[in-house]
Design a protein around this motif. Structure first.
Motif, mmCIF file in Angstrom:
data_model
loop_
_atom_site.group_PDB
_atom_site.id
_atom_site.type_symbol
_atom_site.label_atom_id
_atom_site.label_comp_id
_atom_site.label_asym_id
_atom_site.label_seq_id
_atom_site.Cartn_x
_atom_site.Cartn_y
_atom_site.Cartn_z
ATOM 1 N N ASP A 100 45.780 25.834 33.519
ATOM 2 C CA ASP A 100 46.900 26.438 34.250
ATOM 3 C C ASP A 100 47.869 27.141 33.306
ATOM 4 O O ASP A 100 49.089 27.116 33.505
ATOM 5 N N GLN A 101 47.333 27.799 32.278
ATOM 6 C CA GLN A 101 48.197 28.450 31.297
ATOM 7 C C GLN A 101 49.103 29.496 31.952
ATOM 8 O O GLN A 101 50.254 29.677 31.540
ATOM 9 N N GLY A 102 48.608 30.177 32.974
ATOM 10 C CA GLY A 102 49.415 31.189 33.646
ATOM 11 C C GLY A 102 50.691 30.609 34.232
ATOM 12 O O GLY A 102 51.758 31.237 34.168
ATOM 13 N N VAL A 114 63.056 25.002 28.961
ATOM 14 C CA VAL A 114 61.812 24.383 29.407
ATOM 15 C C VAL A 114 61.758 22.954 28.878
ATOM 16 O O VAL A 114 61.964 22.708 27.685
ATOM 17 N N ILE A 115 61.465 22.017 29.795
ATOM 18 C CA ILE A 115 61.286 20.614 29.434
ATOM 19 C C ILE A 115 59.865 20.221 29.810
ATOM 20 O O ILE A 115 59.514 20.200 30.997
ATOM 21 N N LEU A 116 59.032 19.960 28.825
ATOM 22 C CA LEU A 116 57.680 19.471 29.075
ATOM 23 C C LEU A 116 57.746 17.957 29.253
ATOM 24 O O LEU A 116 58.350 17.261 28.427
ATOM 25 N N ALA A 117 57.143 17.458 30.328
ATOM 26 C CA ALA A 117 57.263 16.041 30.660
ATOM 27 C C ALA A 117 55.876 15.411 30.772
ATOM 28 O O ALA A 117 55.323 15.279 31.869
ATOM 29 N N LEU A 131 50.057 24.431 22.765
ATOM 30 C CA LEU A 131 50.990 25.036 23.722
ATOM 31 C C LEU A 131 51.959 25.972 23.022
ATOM 32 O O LEU A 131 52.274 27.061 23.522
ATOM 33 N N ILE A 132 52.462 25.564 21.871
ATOM 34 C CA ILE A 132 53.353 26.455 21.116
ATOM 35 C C ILE A 132 52.600 27.711 20.713
ATOM 36 O O ILE A 132 53.085 28.837 20.872
ATOM 37 N N HIS A 133 51.397 27.523 20.184
ATOM 38 C CA HIS A 133 50.606 28.654 19.691
ATOM 39 C C HIS A 133 50.260 29.627 20.809
ATOM 40 O O HIS A 133 50.306 30.849 20.632
ATOM 41 N N ALA A 134 49.917 29.087 22.000
ATOM 42 C CA ALA A 134 49.430 29.936 23.084
ATOM 43 C C ALA A 134 50.536 30.480 23.978
ATOM 44 O O ALA A 134 50.415 31.602 24.500
ATOM 45 N N VAL A 135 51.615 29.715 24.168
ATOM 46 C CA VAL A 135 52.609 30.075 25.184
ATOM 47 C C VAL A 135 54.018 30.234 24.616
ATOM 48 O O VAL A 135 54.745 31.160 24.997
ATOM 49 N N PHE A 136 54.397 29.357 23.705
ATOM 50 C CA PHE A 136 55.782 29.341 23.233
ATOM 51 C C PHE A 136 55.890 29.821 21.793
ATOM 52 O O PHE A 136 56.650 29.271 20.996
ATOM 53 N N SER A 189 64.831 25.971 22.266
ATOM 54 C CA SER A 189 63.815 24.997 21.879
ATOM 55 C C SER A 189 63.117 24.432 23.113
ATOM 56 O O SER A 189 63.732 24.265 24.163
ATOM 57 N N VAL A 190 61.832 24.163 22.978
ATOM 58 C CA VAL A 190 61.079 23.512 24.041
ATOM 59 C C VAL A 190 61.212 22.006 23.838
ATOM 60 O O VAL A 190 60.890 21.475 22.777
ATOM 61 N N ILE A 191 61.722 21.319 24.855
ATOM 62 C CA ILE A 191 61.946 19.881 24.767
ATOM 63 C C ILE A 191 60.780 19.137 25.403
ATOM 64 O O ILE A 191 60.306 19.502 26.483
#
Length: 312
Positions: A100-102, A114-117, A131-136, A189-191
């Motif tokens: 579900d990368q989209g 963005v908060i990844l849980a 995830l950082i490499h591909a999206v963030f 920052s992505v938390i």
């Protein structure tokens, strides 16, 4: 330095599919060959699996044995991040699957924090880097935790950062630490804040878990409200071929009303149950289930138990 045997270092240095196949073969041999288990063939969670998931005795024993493999796999992958070259780590990222990368990209592009849980499942260190490499790309990832870092945790974070992916832990044991997390989230920052923690870790919310009364630490709603961010529930599952990042339904928290807290708690409960049922043998928290359950005997609180790898 962390002491490892020459054999462990060799296996950890192999490409991802190869080292996982070696581990799987070794795990199978330990189960089949007499005299080789030495007490390591069981996790000891078969009874709680049988009772909680309502599975047969045979299935609970199978899952218990698979939990041993999953635990060994997590240890191997942390060791691989220490032993593999930077180029090899980047090559291992090819084995991170994000179906579900989209959806994640749309949340990342919204302009909101963005908060990844995630849950404590799978070999999540490499997928987080993926995830950082591909999206963030270009954004820092901060993994919130409420305990001191272990030596291996710090070394792994250093290796990931050296490989060109900025990721580190942020302890939030004190109020100022939490304020820093809010500030970092607002500045881009992505938390990462783990969802599956018992009530002793924060403000508690009453709910159910697998049909039994339970209490969860629900700091995620306050974090989302104060950052005005979007929460992306996640879980990671791992197999011999690689790791998969599964995404739940994103949500935001506009206020701290009773109804909002109830809705968020229900969303969290559903995500925890659905994720665990996807791969029950990979959930780290089975040994600590009594800490979640309101109808369980008073637990002996030991926050180190069950926290394999980077458990927050």
């Amino acid at each position: 330095m962390i002491e490892v045997t020459r054999k462990q270092a060799f296996v950890a240095g192999l490409p991802l599919p190869a080292r996982r196949r070696v581990l799987r073969a070794s795990w199978r041999a330990r189960r089949i060959l007499p005299g080789t288990l030495q007490g390591s063939g069981r996790m000891g969670i078969d009874t709680v699996l049988e009772r909680t998931l309502r599975v047969s005795r045979a299935e609970s024993l199978r899952l218990d044995a698979e939990a041993v493999f999953s635990d060994n796999l997590v240890e191997l992958e942390w060791l691989a991040l220490l032993n593999r070259s930077h180029d090899d780590i980047r090559d291992d990222l090819r084995h991170v699957r994000i179906p579900d990368q989209g959806l994640i990209e749309r949340v990342a592009a919204s302009g909101r924090p963005v908060i990844l849980a995630p849950l404590h499942m799978g070999c999540f260190a490499l997928p987080f880097a993926g995830l950082i490499h591909a999206v963030f790309r270009g954004r820092r990832m901060l993994i919130l935790r409420a305990r001191e870092d272990h030596a291996i945790d710090t070394q792994v974070m250093q290796r990931i950062n050296e490989a060109g992916v900025e990721m580190r832990f942020l302890n939030v044991r004190h109020k100022q630490d939490f304020i820093d997390a809010i500030r970092f989230a607002r500045s881009g920052s992505v938390i990462v804040s783990f969802l599956d923690l018992p009530a002793s870790y924060g403000v508690a919310a009453d709910t159910t878990l697998f049909g039994r009364p339970a209490r969860l630490a629900m700091g995620i709603d306050g974090l989302a409200r104060l950052t005005e961010g979007t929460v992306l529930p996640l879980c990671v599952t791992s197999d011999v071929q690689g790791d998969t990042v599964h995404v739940g339904q994103p949500f935001e928290v506009a206020d701290n009303s009773v109804e909002t807290k109830r809705r968020v708690t229900e969303d969290v409960r559903r995500h925890i149950e659905a994720s665990v049922l996807r791969a029950p043998q990979q959930w780290y928290m089975w040994p600590r289930l009594d800490e979640f359950l309101s109808d369980a005997p008073d637990p002996v609180h030991d926050r180190s138990a069950g926290e394999s790898g980077a458990a927050a």
